[in-house]
Design a protein around this motif. Structure first.
Motif, PDB file in Angstrom:
ATOM      1  N   TYR A 179       7.098  25.087 -10.535  1.00 39.90           N
ATOM      2  CA  TYR A 179       6.276  26.171  -9.998  1.00 39.90           C
ATOM      3  C   TYR A 179       4.900  25.567  -9.723  1.00 39.90           C
ATOM      4  CZ  TYR A 179       4.709  30.900  -9.091  1.00 39.90           C
ATOM      5  OH  TYR A 179       4.248  32.038  -8.469  1.00 39.90           O
ATOM      6  N   SER A 180       4.464  25.666  -8.481  1.00 34.46           N
ATOM      7  CA  SER A 180       3.231  25.010  -8.077  1.00 34.46           C
ATOM      8  C   SER A 180       1.999  25.834  -8.409  1.00 34.46           C
ATOM      9  CB  SER A 180       3.257  24.718  -6.569  1.00 34.46           C
ATOM     10  OG  SER A 180       4.286  23.806  -6.251  1.00 34.46           O
ATOM     11  N   ALA A 181       1.019  25.177  -9.002  1.00 33.74           N
ATOM     12  CA  ALA A 181      -0.264  25.811  -9.316  1.00 33.74           C
ATOM     13  C   ALA A 181      -1.299  25.336  -8.296  1.00 33.74           C
ATOM     14  CB  ALA A 181      -0.707  25.440 -10.728  1.00 33.74           C
ATOM     15  N   ASP A 182      -1.856  26.276  -7.559  1.00 31.94           N
ATOM     16  CA  ASP A 182      -2.873  25.972  -6.559  1.00 31.94           C
ATOM     17  C   ASP A 182      -4.248  26.105  -7.217  1.00 31.94           C
ATOM     18  OD1 ASP A 182      -4.353  25.554  -4.296  1.00 31.94           O
ATOM     19  OD2 ASP A 182      -3.822  27.446  -3.320  1.00 31.94           O
ATOM     20  N   VAL A 183      -4.585  25.130  -8.062  1.00 33.91           N
ATOM     21  CA  VAL A 183      -5.790  25.242  -8.885  1.00 33.91           C
ATOM     22  C   VAL A 183      -7.072  25.060  -8.094  1.00 33.91           C
ATOM     23  CG1 VAL A 183      -4.613  24.578 -11.009  1.00 33.91           C
ATOM     24  CG2 VAL A 183      -5.625  22.812  -9.554  1.00 33.91           C
TER      25      VAL A 183
ATOM     26  N   GLY B 194      -7.224  26.498  -5.012  1.00 37.30           N
ATOM     27  CA  GLY B 194      -7.179  27.606  -4.071  1.00 37.30           C
ATOM     28  C   GLY B 194      -7.029  28.938  -4.774  1.00 37.30           C
ATOM     29  N   LYS B 195      -5.882  29.595  -4.573  1.00 35.02           N
ATOM     30  CA  LYS B 195      -5.709  30.956  -5.087  1.00 35.02           C
ATOM     31  C   LYS B 195      -5.649  31.037  -6.605  1.00 35.02           C
ATOM     32  CE  LYS B 195      -0.640  31.134  -4.662  1.00 35.02           C
ATOM     33  NZ  LYS B 195       0.495  31.940  -4.160  1.00 35.02           N
ATOM     34  N   HIS B 196      -5.374  29.931  -7.274  1.00 40.07           N
ATOM     35  CA  HIS B 196      -5.311  29.941  -8.747  1.00 40.07           C
ATOM     36  C   HIS B 196      -6.562  29.328  -9.388  1.00 40.07           C
ATOM     37  CE1 HIS B 196      -0.711  29.826  -7.988  1.00 40.07           C
ATOM     38  NE2 HIS B 196      -1.117  31.074  -8.096  1.00 40.07           N
ATOM     39  N   LYS B 197      -7.611  29.193  -8.622  1.00 41.05           N
ATOM     40  CA  LYS B 197      -8.849  28.592  -9.121  1.00 41.05           C
ATOM     41  C   LYS B 197      -9.663  29.583  -9.945  1.00 41.05           C
ATOM     42  CE  LYS B 197     -13.056  26.241  -7.484  1.00 41.05           C
ATOM     43  NZ  LYS B 197     -13.807  25.782  -6.276  1.00 41.05           N
ATOM     44  N   GLY B 198     -10.222  29.099 -11.051  1.00 41.52           N
ATOM     45  CA  GLY B 198     -11.127  29.907 -11.855  1.00 41.52           C
ATOM     46  C   GLY B 198     -10.422  30.960 -12.695  1.00 41.52           C
ATOM     47  N   PHE B 199     -11.218  31.771 -13.374  1.00 39.12           N
ATOM     48  CA  PHE B 199     -10.716  32.772 -14.323  1.00 39.12           C
ATOM     49  C   PHE B 199      -9.771  33.765 -13.640  1.00 39.12           C
ATOM     50  CE2 PHE B 199     -10.987  36.751 -16.681  1.00 39.12           C
ATOM     51  CZ  PHE B 199     -10.821  36.326 -17.997  1.00 39.12           C
ATOM     52  N   PHE B 200     -10.200  34.331 -12.527  1.00 40.69           N
ATOM     53  CA  PHE B 200      -9.379  35.341 -11.857  1.00 40.69           C
ATOM     54  C   PHE B 200      -8.166  34.719 -11.170  1.00 40.69           C
ATOM     55  CE2 PHE B 200     -13.549  37.440 -12.142  1.00 40.69           C
ATOM     56  CZ  PHE B 200     -13.166  38.578 -12.822  1.00 40.69           C
ATOM     57  N   GLY B 201      -8.307  33.458 -10.749  1.00 44.99           N
ATOM     58  CA  GLY B 201      -7.158  32.768 -10.178  1.00 44.99           C
ATOM     59  C   GLY B 201      -6.075  32.523 -11.217  1.00 44.99           C
ATOM     60  N   LEU B 202      -6.493  32.199 -12.435  1.00 45.62           N
ATOM     61  CA  LEU B 202      -5.527  32.006 -13.516  1.00 45.62           C
ATOM     62  C   LEU B 202      -4.864  33.320 -13.908  1.00 45.62           C
ATOM     63  CD1 LEU B 202      -7.521  29.456 -15.697  1.00 45.62           C
ATOM     64  CD2 LEU B 202      -5.471  28.984 -14.337  1.00 45.62           C
TER      65      LEU B 202
ATOM     66  N   THR C 201       2.967  22.714 -12.451  1.00 40.54           N
ATOM     67  CA  THR C 201       2.169  21.540 -12.134  1.00 40.54           C
ATOM     68  C   THR C 201       1.623  21.680 -10.718  1.00 40.54           C
ATOM     69  OG1 THR C 201       2.138  19.119 -12.261  1.00 40.54           O
ATOM     70  CG2 THR C 201       4.051  20.122 -11.194  1.00 40.54           C
ATOM     71  N   ARG C 202       0.879  20.697 -10.280  1.00 40.53           N
ATOM     72  CA  ARG C 202       0.329  20.719  -8.921  1.00 40.53           C
ATOM     73  C   ARG C 202       1.412  20.305  -7.921  1.00 40.53           C
ATOM     74  NH1 ARG C 202      -5.984  18.875  -9.427  1.00 40.53           N
ATOM     75  NH2 ARG C 202      -6.294  19.558 -11.575  1.00 40.53           N
ATOM     76  N   PRO C 203       1.355  20.820  -6.701  1.00 40.26           N
ATOM     77  CA  PRO C 203       2.410  20.523  -5.715  1.00 40.26           C
ATOM     78  C   PRO C 203       2.646  19.041  -5.495  1.00 40.26           C
ATOM     79  CG  PRO C 203       0.957  22.258  -4.912  1.00 40.26           C
ATOM     80  CD  PRO C 203       0.344  21.755  -6.175  1.00 40.26           C
ATOM     81  N   PHE C 204       1.592  18.237  -5.527  1.00 37.72           N
ATOM     82  CA  PHE C 204       1.720  16.803  -5.271  1.00 37.72           C
ATOM     83  C   PHE C 204       2.672  16.134  -6.247  1.00 37.72           C
ATOM     84  CE2 PHE C 204       0.383  12.399  -6.034  1.00 37.72           C
ATOM     85  CZ  PHE C 204       0.412  11.877  -4.743  1.00 37.72           C
ATOM     86  N   PHE C 205       2.717  16.631  -7.505  1.00 43.55           N
ATOM     87  CA  PHE C 205       3.506  15.979  -8.549  1.00 43.55           C
ATOM     88  C   PHE C 205       4.955  16.471  -8.606  1.00 43.55           C
ATOM     89  CE2 PHE C 205      -0.894  15.851 -10.429  1.00 43.55           C
ATOM     90  CZ  PHE C 205      -1.089  14.493 -10.221  1.00 43.55           C
ATOM     91  N   ALA C 206       5.313  17.429  -7.781  1.00 46.11           N
ATOM     92  CA  ALA C 206       6.660  18.001  -7.830  1.00 46.11           C
ATOM     93  C   ALA C 206       7.773  16.957  -7.707  1.00 46.11           C
ATOM     94  CB  ALA C 206       6.813  19.078  -6.758  1.00 46.11           C
ATOM     95  N   PRO C 207       7.637  15.926  -6.844  1.00 46.65           N
ATOM     96  CA  PRO C 207       8.728  14.940  -6.718  1.00 46.65           C
ATOM     97  C   PRO C 207       9.068  14.219  -8.021  1.00 46.65           C
ATOM     98  CG  PRO C 207       7.215  14.745  -4.861  1.00 46.65           C
ATOM     99  CD  PRO C 207       6.567  15.678  -5.843  1.00 46.65           C
TER     100      PRO C 207
ATOM    101  N   LYS D  21      -4.190  35.688 -11.768  1.00 46.03           N
ATOM    102  CA  LYS D  21      -3.172  35.854 -10.728  1.00 46.03           C
ATOM    103  C   LYS D  21      -1.952  34.981 -11.035  1.00 46.03           C
ATOM    104  CE  LYS D  21      -6.435  36.774  -6.942  1.00 46.03           C
ATOM    105  NZ  LYS D  21      -6.971  36.226  -5.671  1.00 46.03           N
ATOM    106  N   LEU D  22      -2.212  33.765 -11.459  1.00 45.54           N
ATOM    107  CA  LEU D  22      -1.117  32.845 -11.780  1.00 45.54           C
ATOM    108  C   LEU D  22      -0.273  33.392 -12.921  1.00 45.54           C
ATOM    109  CD1 LEU D  22       0.362  30.155 -11.495  1.00 45.54           C
ATOM    110  CD2 LEU D  22      -1.414  29.081 -12.905  1.00 45.54           C
ATOM    111  N   ALA D  23      -0.914  33.928 -13.946  1.00 47.79           N
ATOM    112  CA  ALA D  23      -0.181  34.497 -15.078  1.00 47.79           C
ATOM    113  C   ALA D  23       0.699  35.658 -14.632  1.00 47.79           C
ATOM    114  CB  ALA D  23      -1.163  34.945 -16.154  1.00 47.79           C
TER     115      ALA D  23
END
Length: 349
Positions: free
Chosen positions: A60-64, A66-74, A43-49, A76-78
Motif C-alpha cells: 500500500y503506497s504512502a504519498d508522504v 503529497g496527500k499523506h503529508k503532515g498530521f492531516f495527511g496521516l 511504504t513509498r511507491p518507489f520501494f514497491a518492487p 487520511k492515510l489511517a
C-alpha cells in the motif's frame, strides 16, 4: 474467550532503502512459516518492487510528500488503511510519522507494536568515553521481535532470500553488457564518513579490470555520482555504469544476477544480500556491531583500523565523527578488498 491470532498484518516501513531491504528476509521467513497470514506493507511507491516477489505480501503506497503529508495527511492515510480489514500493525519504522499514524490506528481498535531500536545500547556503542564495544542485535532480529510480540515467532535462516530474476537480452543490450559474469560496485554512501576514497576505489576497479571472465557494473544515484561513474566507465573497458539507464525494478534484476557486490555501509549492500549475492561491505566510522550488516554477510565485512581510530564506531549512521577521523577508511587497503573479492569469486565460480 481467547483472542484470535491476527490474520492480516500491516507492516510499516517507509524508508530508508537499506532498512526496507532488511525487512525482506524477515518477511520471507514470516510468509513461509505462517502461509495463511496476509501481509500489507505500507511504504513509498518507489520501494514497491522490493516486495514484488514475496508471496502473500501486497504493497500500500504512502504519498508522504503529497496527500499523506503532515498530521492531516496521516489522518487520511489511517482512514484509508482502516478499509483494508487489518487486524494488527507492525511498525518497523518507529519515527514521528509512524508514531502519529499508530495513534490514529489505535483509535480504530487496531493494535500496533513498534520496533525497539535499542537506542541506549547504540549510544553506549558509539560514545567516545566509556564505550561498550560489543555486538548488538541485528536489525533483522529486531524486526523479528516485533512479529514475535504480535504472536508470530519466526526462525531466520540463510535460505530466507529472494531468487535471482532472469536478466533479459533487452536489458543486456540497453546496458551494453556482454555474456560475462558481473561484479557490482556501489562506491557511494549517504555520508562522507562511510564513503571509501574515490582514488582508492579506482585502484580496486583497476585491479578487477583484468579478470577475463567478468565485467563491472557501477551503481549510484544523483548527478554528481553519475558523472563520476561515467568517468570510470569511459576509462575502463570492462566497466559499465547503470545510473540513469534502467528503472529501479530492472536495477534489482541486475543486482540479483551479480557474482559479488562491493558496497559501502549502504542500501545497495542490503539489496544484494536479499538475493544471497556475496556482498563485501566497507565500513568507515560506522561498524557492523551496530546491527546493520547485510543479511548473512558478516564474514564479508571489512572495517577500518580501530587501533588507529579507537572511537569507531563514532555514530550509527556515519554522520558524526571526531576531528582526525576523516581518513579512517584509508586503513582498508585496496589490496585487502581485492583479496576478499577474489576469494569469493574463486569459491563460487
Amino acid at each position: 474467550m481467547a483472542k484470535s491470532k491476527p490474520s492480516h498484518l500491516l507492516v510499516i516501513r517507509l524508508s530508508a532503502m537499506g532498512d526496507i531491504a532488511m525487512t525482506v528476509p524477515v518477511l520471507l521467513a514470516l510468509t513461509q512459516q505462517y502461509p495463511s497470514l496476509k501481509i500489507t506493507v505500507l511504504t513509498r511507491p518507489f520501494f514497491a518492487p522490493i516486495f514484488s516477489s514475496i508471496p502473500m505480501v501486497t504493497v500500500y503506497s504512502a504519498d508522504v510528500k503529497g496527500k499523506h503529508k503532515g498530521f492531516f495527511g496521516l489522518w487520511k492515510l489511517a482512514k484509508e488503511l482502516r478499509t483494508l480489514d487489518i487486524d494488527a500493525t507492525a511498525d518497523l519504522h518507529h519515527v514521528l510519522r509512524s508514531t502519529i499514524l499508530k495513534q490514529f490506528l489505535r483509535f480504530s481498535g487496531i493494535p500496533v507494536k513498534q520496533l525497539n531500536k535499542g537506542r541506549s545500547a547504540k549510544k553506549a556503542l558509539t560514545r567516545s568515553e566509556d564505550k561498550i564495544f560489543t555486538p548488538l542485535k541485528t536489525t533483522h532480529q529486531r524486526y523479528a521481535e516485533v512479529f514475535k510480540v504480535l504472536g508470530f515467532p519466526i526462525q531466520l535462516e540463510a535460505e530466507h532470500v529472494l531468487e535471482p530474476v532472469l536478466l533479459s537480452e533487452e536489458m543486456r543490450t540497453t546496458l551494453g553488457l556482454s555474456k560475462k559474469k558481473l561484479i557490482g560496485i556501489a562506491p557511494f554512501a549517504a555520508f562522507k564518513g562511510k564513503t571509501y576514497p574515490l582514488e582508492l576505489m579506482e585502484k580496486v576497479i583497476h585491479g578487477l579490470h583484468d579478470l577475463k571472465d567478468y565485467e563491472m557494473v557501477l551503481f549510484g544515484g544523483g548527478e554528481k555520482e553519475k558523472a563520476q561513474l561515467e568517468k570510470w566507465e569511459n576509462k575502463f573497458e570492462h566497466c559499465i555504469s547503470a545510473v540513469g539507464k534502467i528503472a529501479f525494478s530492472e536495477e534489482l534484476t541486475l543486482i540479483s544476477n551479480l557474482s559479488v557486490m562491493l558496497s559501502m555501509d549502504s542500501g545497495n549492500g542490503h539489496l544484494a544480500a536479499m538475493y544471497k549475492v556475496p556482498t563485501v561491505t566497507l565500513w568507515g566510522v560506522t561498524h557492523p556491531y551496530a546491527g546493520f550488516s547485510p543479511f548473512n554477510q558478516m564474514g564479508n565485512t571489512l572495517v577500518s583500523d580501530r587501533t588507529k581510530y579507537p572511537e569507531i564506531p563514532t555514530s550509527v549512521y556515519g554522520n558524526k565523527f571526531p576531528l582526525g577521523y576523516e581518513k579512517a577508511m584509508e586503513t582498508i587497503a585496496p589490496e585487502k578488498i581485492l583479496k576478499k573479492i577474489l576469494e569469493i569469486l574463486n569459491r563460487t565460480s
